[in-house]
Write an enzyme that holds these catalytic residues in place. Structure first.
Site, PDB file in Angstrom:
ATOM      1  N   ASP A  22       0.875  -1.056  -0.140  1.00  0.00           N
ATOM      2  CA  ASP A  22       0.284  -0.099   0.164  1.00  0.00           C
ATOM      3  C   ASP A  22       0.929   0.942  -0.054  1.00  0.00           C
ATOM      4  OD1 ASP A  22      -1.936   2.161   0.338  1.00  0.00           O
ATOM      5  OD2 ASP A  22      -2.248   1.108   2.073  1.00  0.00           O
TER       6      ASP A  22
ATOM      7  N   ASN B  38      -0.435   4.078  -0.281  1.00  0.00           N
ATOM      8  CA  ASN B  38      -1.065   5.870   0.700  1.00  0.00           C
ATOM      9  C   ASN B  38      -1.665   5.309   1.731  1.00  0.00           C
ATOM     10  OD1 ASN B  38      -3.332   4.519  -0.645  1.00  0.00           O
ATOM     11  ND2 ASN B  38      -3.973   5.900  -1.514  1.00  0.00           N
TER      12      ASN B  38
ATOM     13  N   ASP C 180      -4.088   3.581   2.548  1.00  0.00           N
ATOM     14  CA  ASP C 180      -5.599   2.925   2.916  1.00  0.00           C
ATOM     15  C   ASP C 180      -5.381   1.824   3.590  1.00  0.00           C
ATOM     16  OD1 ASP C 180      -5.032   2.219   0.588  1.00  0.00           O
ATOM     17  OD2 ASP C 180      -7.062   3.454  -0.879  1.00  0.00           O
TER      18      ASP C 180
ATOM     19  N   ASP D 133      -1.903  -0.580  -3.922  1.00  0.00           N
ATOM     20  CA  ASP D 133      -1.769  -0.252  -5.110  1.00  0.00           C
ATOM     21  C   ASP D 133      -0.472  -0.032  -5.820  1.00  0.00           C
ATOM     22  OD1 ASP D 133      -0.117   1.483  -3.967  1.00  0.00           O
ATOM     23  OD2 ASP D 133      -1.927   2.862  -2.771  1.00  0.00           O
TER      24      ASP D 133
ATOM     25  N   ASP E 197      -4.762  -8.756 -16.695  1.00  0.00           N
ATOM     26  CA  ASP E 197      -5.640  -9.030 -16.889  1.00  0.00           C
ATOM     27  C   ASP E 197      -6.669  -8.958 -17.348  1.00  0.00           C
ATOM     28  OD1 ASP E 197      -7.008 -11.864 -15.257  1.00  0.00           O
ATOM     29  OD2 ASP E 197      -6.109 -10.791 -13.341  1.00  0.00           O
TER      30      ASP E 197
ATOM     31  N   ASP F  20      -9.367 -14.083 -18.054  1.00  0.00           N
ATOM     32  CA  ASP F  20     -10.463 -14.752 -17.137  1.00  0.00           C
ATOM     33  C   ASP F  20     -11.127 -15.816 -17.631  1.00  0.00           C
ATOM     34  OD1 ASP F  20     -10.603 -14.418 -14.126  1.00  0.00           O
ATOM     35  OD2 ASP F  20     -12.562 -14.046 -14.898  1.00  0.00           O
TER      36      ASP F  20
ATOM     37  N   GLU G 195      -7.433 -18.635 -18.779  1.00  0.00           N
ATOM     38  CA  GLU G 195      -8.178 -19.555 -17.326  1.00  0.00           C
ATOM     39  C   GLU G 195      -8.976 -20.114 -18.157  1.00  0.00           C
ATOM     40  OE1 GLU G 195      -9.172 -18.744 -13.010  1.00  0.00           O
ATOM     41  OE2 GLU G 195     -10.279 -17.685 -14.566  1.00  0.00           O
TER      42      GLU G 195
ATOM     43  N   HIS H 129      -4.510 -16.434  -7.146  1.00  0.00           N
ATOM     44  CA  HIS H 129      -5.700 -15.570  -6.199  1.00  0.00           C
ATOM     45  C   HIS H 129      -7.113 -16.325  -5.554  1.00  0.00           C
ATOM     46  CE1 HIS H 129      -6.869 -14.712  -9.419  1.00  0.00           C
ATOM     47  NE2 HIS H 129      -8.176 -14.379  -9.509  1.00  0.00           N
ATOM     48  N   ASP H 130      -7.278 -17.556  -6.200  1.00  0.00           N
ATOM     49  CA  ASP H 130      -8.237 -18.755  -6.270  1.00  0.00           C
ATOM     50  C   ASP H 130      -8.291 -19.339  -5.175  1.00  0.00           C
ATOM     51  OD1 ASP H 130      -9.661 -16.422  -7.424  1.00  0.00           O
ATOM     52  OD2 ASP H 130      -9.342 -17.334 -10.085  1.00  0.00           O
TER      53      ASP H 130
END
Ligand code: GLC
Ligand code: CA
Length: 588
Positions: free
Chosen positions: A25, A27, A29, A33, A102, A203, A253, A326-327
């Site tokens: 990150d 910034n 939040d 990013d 992606d 995807d 994918e 990530h899945d």
């Protein structure tokens, strides 16, 4: 592979996947990013990867963490600006790496202006860009289920129709049968390539073609791949990839793809894609009803599955190689036995599994955090989870009376959030990822399992070992292109195989178990000099697995081959991996 005599550049490449919201990150939040990524490009360059794949950073309401895109042409403000993107792309290129985007074009967000127009009226020109059906007997037109639970159809009052969503209702499926829609997608893709990106990870791209009959067959239960997907991808190739094909990398994918279809998708002569992500090996531990009804897949099933794909795509087509993304849950907690936050055999398992994967023939994909041996998250309450699929599953199971503890155990093993925890860059945990509060909790033991500590761990650094694996692929033709043969297919502990190119051959031995493993005599006789190993022999064999926590972190000696190694390889320590030259003259 290309059919020319020079293999395509990506046969040598290793790809690293960044899941942007959890990488770094910039910034404060709490959400990773583009600025955060720019701050850690050294990490990627030191590792030696060739290609960075960014999970979606386009404008999105984030119903599915960016896999629901509302503007393909812009960056979500949460991740940064288009100018920051251009800067990042330039910096990645300046470091000799490539960037793969992606591409989510099976569906858009329901907030995409295309869908807003489409849903407003059947007369709207965009209406046909999505998939609509009238009710049949007052109900959904067929029995397709969304991948995230519930029916795959949602009601649209203005047109008195259902629209199709294979994923969340906020992700309506595009109608690929509509030529104007396809045209808009190709134009958008060309704009990104003109901007300088080097390829696309596509995807669920085998979902884009739907069978028109099944769409109105009330008995149709299961969505299956349709042959038109090949036509669409050939058209995309012609309209988008062909002029710059040599420089690009395209990977589709494809949940449910068969070997036969994968050959068709990736046969260079057919001009569709370079490679696909197949799902056979990550579905082995799936239950009959749901992926959450998991049971452990035995080693034999895993290694034989990957071997079938090696054989299937040996002459035509090309494999992509992955154990996590990530899945999927973290590979070492799933294919190994490392519980969340544990150091027991963690280094060994991470490096052993990586050796097995990276020594296969294909293009290896590293998912962020695997290169430091991250484990499953170790979340204990439903409030820890963020993923739409996980939350839907929890609600539906608890709603049906399944005890919460049982459901939590299942998702603790299988939830996608296991792999979505932020990267801990130092032992300071969350504050090394963000100055704020991270959007999802850190994985267990981030104070110990983090980038800085791993990289300082000398001969027990997972990162250092990955560097050697990547360098090996870059340097070795037999690793890149050599023919694959599984050895000892029924052995319950040992994952053994041979790679061979001309007179050059390697034998790879990986003990995928928590117990020592004697090397079968027939194999031992074939072992020549050691090329790579994850453990220093003396320490590996004298210590039990329970001592692993304390092992050798202070040692900075390289774990290279030693004279006594070759003779002394009768027994592999738990999760020991070794790569040898084969000593006998291989069969040609
Ligand atoms: C793919 C993505 C996954 C997403 C789904 C719907 O499987 O990898 O994260 O939820 O498609 O876009
Ligand atoms: Ca941020």
């Amino acid at each position: 592979m290309t059919d020319s005599t020079v293999p395509a550049w990506w046969t040598t490449a290793v790809v690293y996947q960044i899941y942007p919201r959890s990488f770094a990150d910039g910034n404060g939040d709490g959400i990773g990013d583009l600025r955060g990524i720019r701050g850690h490009l050294d990490h990627l360059q030191d590792l030696g990867v060739d290609v960075v794949w960014l999970s979606p950073i386009y404008r999105s309401p984030q119903a599915d963490n960016g896999y629901d895109i509302s503007d393909y042409e812009d960056i979500d403000p949460m991740f940064g600006t288009i100018d920051e993107f251009d800067t990042l792309l330039g910096e990645i290129h300046a470091r000799g790496m490539k960037l793969m985007m992606d591409l989510v074009v099976n569906h858009t967000s329901d907030e995409h202006p295309w869908f807003q127009a489409a849903r407003s009226s059947t007369k709207n020109p965009k209406h046909d860009w999505y998939i609509w059906r009238r009710p049949i007997d007052g109900a959904e037109p067929n029995r397709w289920r969304s991948a995230f639970g519930g029916p795959a159809w949602a009601w649209n009052p203005p047109t008195q129709e259902y629209f199709l969503h294979m994923f969340a209702p906020q992700q309506p499926d595009l109608n690929w049968a509509n030529p104007a829609m396809r045209d808009a997608i190709y134009t958008m893709m060309n704009r990104w390539l003109d901007r300088g990106v080097d390829g696309f990870r596509m995807d669920v791209i085998d979902h884009i073609a739907k069978d028109p009959d099944a769409l109105i067959d009330p008995s149709s239960e299961r969505y299956v791949m349709q042959p038109q997907a090949h036509d669409y991808l050939r058209e995309m190739h012609e309209r988008v990839f062909a002029p710059r094909q040599e420089a690009l990398l395209t990977v589709g994918e494809m949940p449910g793809v068969t070997i036969e279809d994968a050959i068709r998708f990736t046969d260079p002569k057919r001009h569709e894609l370079d490679m696909v992500f197949q799902f056979e090996h990550v579905d082995l531990d799936r239950g009959p009803d749901s992926k959450f009804d998991n049971h452990r897949a035995p080693l034999g099933a895993l290694k034989r599955s990957l071997a079938r794909w090696q054989d299937g795509l040996a002459d035509r087509g090309w494999n992509s190689l992955y154990l996590g993304n990530h899945d999927q849950p973290r590979a070492i907690s799933r294919f190994g036995t490392v519980p969340p936050g544990s150091d027991r055999l963690r280094y060994e398992t991470a490096t052993a599994l990586a050796t097995a994967l990276h020594l296969h023939r294909g293009t290896p994909y590293i998912y962020q955090g695997d290169e430091i041996g991250m484990t499953n998250a170790g979340f204990t309450t439903i409030d820890d989870y963020r993923d739409v699929e996980t939350l839907n599953y929890y609600r539906s199971q608890v709603g049906r009376g399944v005890p919460a503890a049982t459901v939590l155990e299942a998702i603790g093993f299988r939830s996608r959030d296991n792999a979505r925890t932020p990267i801990p860059w130092t032992g300071d945990g969350a504050s090394s990822f963000t100055d704020g509060v991270p959007w999802i909790g850190m994985a267990a033991a981030a104070d110990r399992i983090n980038v800085a500590d791993d990289r300082a761990a000398g001969t027990r650094s997972v990162f250092e070992y990955y560097r050697r694996l990547i360098a090996l692929r870059h340097d070795s033709e037999v690793v890149r292109l050599g023919a694959f043969a599984l050895l000892e297919p029924d052995h319950k502990q040992l994952w053994a195989f041979r790679r061979c190119r001309g007179a050059d051959a390697r034998i790879v031995l990986v003990n995928c178990s928590d117990e020592p493993c004697p090397v079968p005599d027939a194999l031992r006789a074939r072992l020549g000099p050691l090329v790579l190993g994850n453990l220093q022999r003396a320490e590996a064999l004298t210590k039990g697995p329970d001592d692993a926590d304390a092992a050798g972190a202070e040692s900075v000696e390289a774990a290279g081959p030693r004279a006594d190694d070759v003779l002394n390889v009768g027994i592999l320590a738990p999760w020991e991996a070794r790569v040898f030259r084969e000593c006998t003259e291989p069969d040609k």
